[in-house]
Design an enzyme around this catalytic site. Structure first.
Site, PDB file in Angstrom:
ATOM      1  N   GLY A   1     -13.179   2.799  -1.328  1.00 10.86           N
ATOM      2  CA  GLY A   1     -11.764   2.493  -1.504  1.00 10.86           C
ATOM      3  C   GLY A   1     -11.558   1.225  -2.311  1.00 10.86           C
ATOM      4  CG  LEU A   2     -13.779  -1.910  -2.221  1.00 19.07           C
ATOM      5  CD1 LEU A   2     -14.981  -2.838  -2.124  1.00 19.07           C
ATOM      6  CD2 LEU A   2     -12.523  -2.638  -1.737  1.00 19.07           C
TER       7      LEU A   2
ATOM      8  CD  GLU B   1      -8.336   8.841 -10.297  1.00 17.31           C
ATOM      9  OE1 GLU B   1      -8.884   7.930 -10.934  1.00 17.31           O
ATOM     10  OE2 GLU B   1      -8.651   9.129  -9.134  1.00 17.31           O
TER      11      GLU B   1
ATOM     12  CD  GLU C   1      -3.090  -0.266   0.045  1.00 23.05           C
ATOM     13  OE1 GLU C   1      -3.110   0.071  -1.155  1.00 23.05           O
ATOM     14  OE2 GLU C   1      -3.700  -1.232   0.503  1.00 23.05           O
ATOM     15  CG  HIS C   2      -0.161   4.892   0.507  1.00 25.18           C
ATOM     16  ND1 HIS C   2      -0.584   6.029  -0.134  1.00 25.18           N
ATOM     17  CD2 HIS C   2      -1.190   4.490   1.288  1.00 25.18           C
ATOM     18  CE1 HIS C   2      -1.837   6.305   0.258  1.00 25.18           C
ATOM     19  NE2 HIS C   2      -2.227   5.384   1.119  1.00 25.18           N
ATOM     20  CB  THR C   3       4.462   0.290  -2.629  1.00 24.76           C
ATOM     21  OG1 THR C   3       3.324  -0.460  -3.058  1.00 24.76           O
ATOM     22  CG2 THR C   3       4.772  -0.054  -1.191  1.00 24.76           C
TER      23      THR C   3
ATOM     24  CG  ASP D   1      -6.453   2.064  -7.448  1.00 23.06           C
ATOM     25  OD1 ASP D   1      -5.797   1.253  -6.779  1.00 23.06           O
ATOM     26  OD2 ASP D   1      -6.850   3.155  -7.005  1.00 23.06           O
TER      27      ASP D   1
END
Ligand code: GLA
Length: 388
Positions: free
Chosen positions: A126-127, A162, A33-35, A174
């Site tokens: 958050g999906l 985005e 996550e956040h990588t 994502d």
């Protein structure tokens, strides 16, 4: 489902012509996550829930959009000649952004379309409902207008739109997870090179449970962009002393060796998370290959602790959900997933413990937070597809 969407489409836009039906999934990230904007690895998978789209090409330049999730907004109109991000355009800024991004890639969309959407991903969870809409739109453009574009490019176009149309500096995870999804597999992706492998997820006797905090968040007004720039500054400071391209290039030992180059305590913790989380992801995938699900779970738990204490993107809702999950017997691992600041957690739970999990965590969450959580036992699904 498809029949209902088709009926609504015909009622709104008329029954004539070649009307097509599509689907793109949502995603959940298992670890990493956040990588993805730090040149690290991620390990997400596509879900069987996602966004349905019914679409028809038009002969003029008009775009007509309708979402069954936001019926009060009615039909929102735009034109392929006038693609601007506008507050009033609401959710249609996502498909508009993708149409715009196709144009930036020398694939100008010359004709309009009518598009009806319906998503069964809880909104703001958050999906990745927005990435799902982006990839779905790209897939529809490809199919309706005959553009020659790969699914991997659809992911990049979605991310580009985005970043540059909707102003959220998200990484590639994502859109990639959605565009490249494969049933029963997670995607082990190196975000520095976009090299990826599919890893079968065989959780014998266990389920993936998503727990939704129901705390709404929007990436735009969250601290997402702030975390990203903290990491960029930390990287620039480390680059003063060692030649690396991204925080993902560092091992834990190297980080300990060079961290003193970072001139701020908060930034040290942010960078530490990025480095350690990347290493955890490598270890987690290896654990899974050895069918060591318990180690995988422990790494998920450690990921949450790091996101809570060092990266500080959790908050009381996500922390409560995860800490209550850890107390339930039969929980193999549990962590927040996605950007954080609300949204969902992902847990691996032994099948026989799923009902207790929902009851126990649900009750404790409601007692502490004051409103209810929602739970979804999910399956890993395929990427985008035309259904009819
Ligand atoms: C959001 C972003 C992704 C990724 C995650 C955190 O979902 O869209 O690119 O950065 O947050 O891992």
């Amino acid at each position: 489902m498809q029949t209902k969407l088709m009926e609504k489409f015909k009622e709104l836009f008329g029954a004539e012509g070649d009307i097509r039906v599509y689907f793109a999934p949502g995603r959940v990230n298992l670890i990493g996550e956040h990588t993805d904007y730090n040149g690290g690895h991620v390990f997400p998978c596509a879900l069987t829930i996602g966004t349905y789209g019914v679409a028809r090409k038009r002969e003029d330049k008009t775009l007509r959009f309708y979402s069954m999730n936001f019926e009060h907004l009615g039909v929102l109109e735009s034109s392929v000649e006038d693609l601007k991000q506008e507050k009033e355009a609401d959710w249609t800024n996502y498909p508009k952004g993708v149409i715009w991004a196709f144009g930036q890639r020398e694939m100008k969309v010359e004709q309009g379309m009518d598009l009806l959407l319906f998503g069964n991903i809880p909104n703001g969870s958050g999906l990745s409902s927005s990435a799902s809409v982006e990839v779905l739109t790209g897939y529809i453009l490809k199919d309706l207008f005959g553009f020659d574009v790969s699914n991997q490019d659809l992911a990049l176009i979605g991310q580009y739109s985005e970043n540059n149309f909707n102003g959220v500096n998200c990484g590639i995870m994502d859109q990639f997870a959605i565009a490249m999804g494969k049933a029963d597999h997670a995607i082990f992706l190196d975000t520095a090179t976009l090299r990826y492998e599919y890893a079968p997820i065989k959780l014998t006797g266990a389920k993936i449970v998503i727990s939704c905090t129901n705390k709404k968040r929007g990436l735009g007004d969250s601290k997402y962009n702030e975390r990203r720039s903290e990491c960029e500054t930390a990287l620039a400071e480390i680059q003063e002393v060692v030649g690396i391209n991204s925080l993902g290039d560092l091992s834990e030992e190297q980080f300990e060796q060079y961290q003193s180059a970072i001139k701020d305590e908060t930034r040290i913790r942010r960078a530490k998370h990025a480095v350690y989380e990347n290493q955890r992801t490598l270890k987690a995938v290896e654990a899974l290959q050895k069918q060591d699900v318990n180690l995988f779970g422990e790494l998920m738990n450690a990921s949450h602790v790091s996101l809570r204490d060092d990266y500080e993107v959790t908050g009381v809702e996500l922390d409560t959900m995860v800490e209550e999950a850890w107390k339930v017997e039969g929980v193999i691992g549990s962590r927040m997933t996605g950007a954080g600041f609300g949204g969902c957690t992902v847990s691996i739970v032994k099948e026989e413990a799923v009902e207790t999990f929902k009851e126990q965590v649900g009750k404790a969450y409601k007692d502490k937070i004051g409103y209810a959580a929602d739970f979804y036992v999910v399956d890993i699904g395929d990427g985008p597809a035309r259904l009819a």
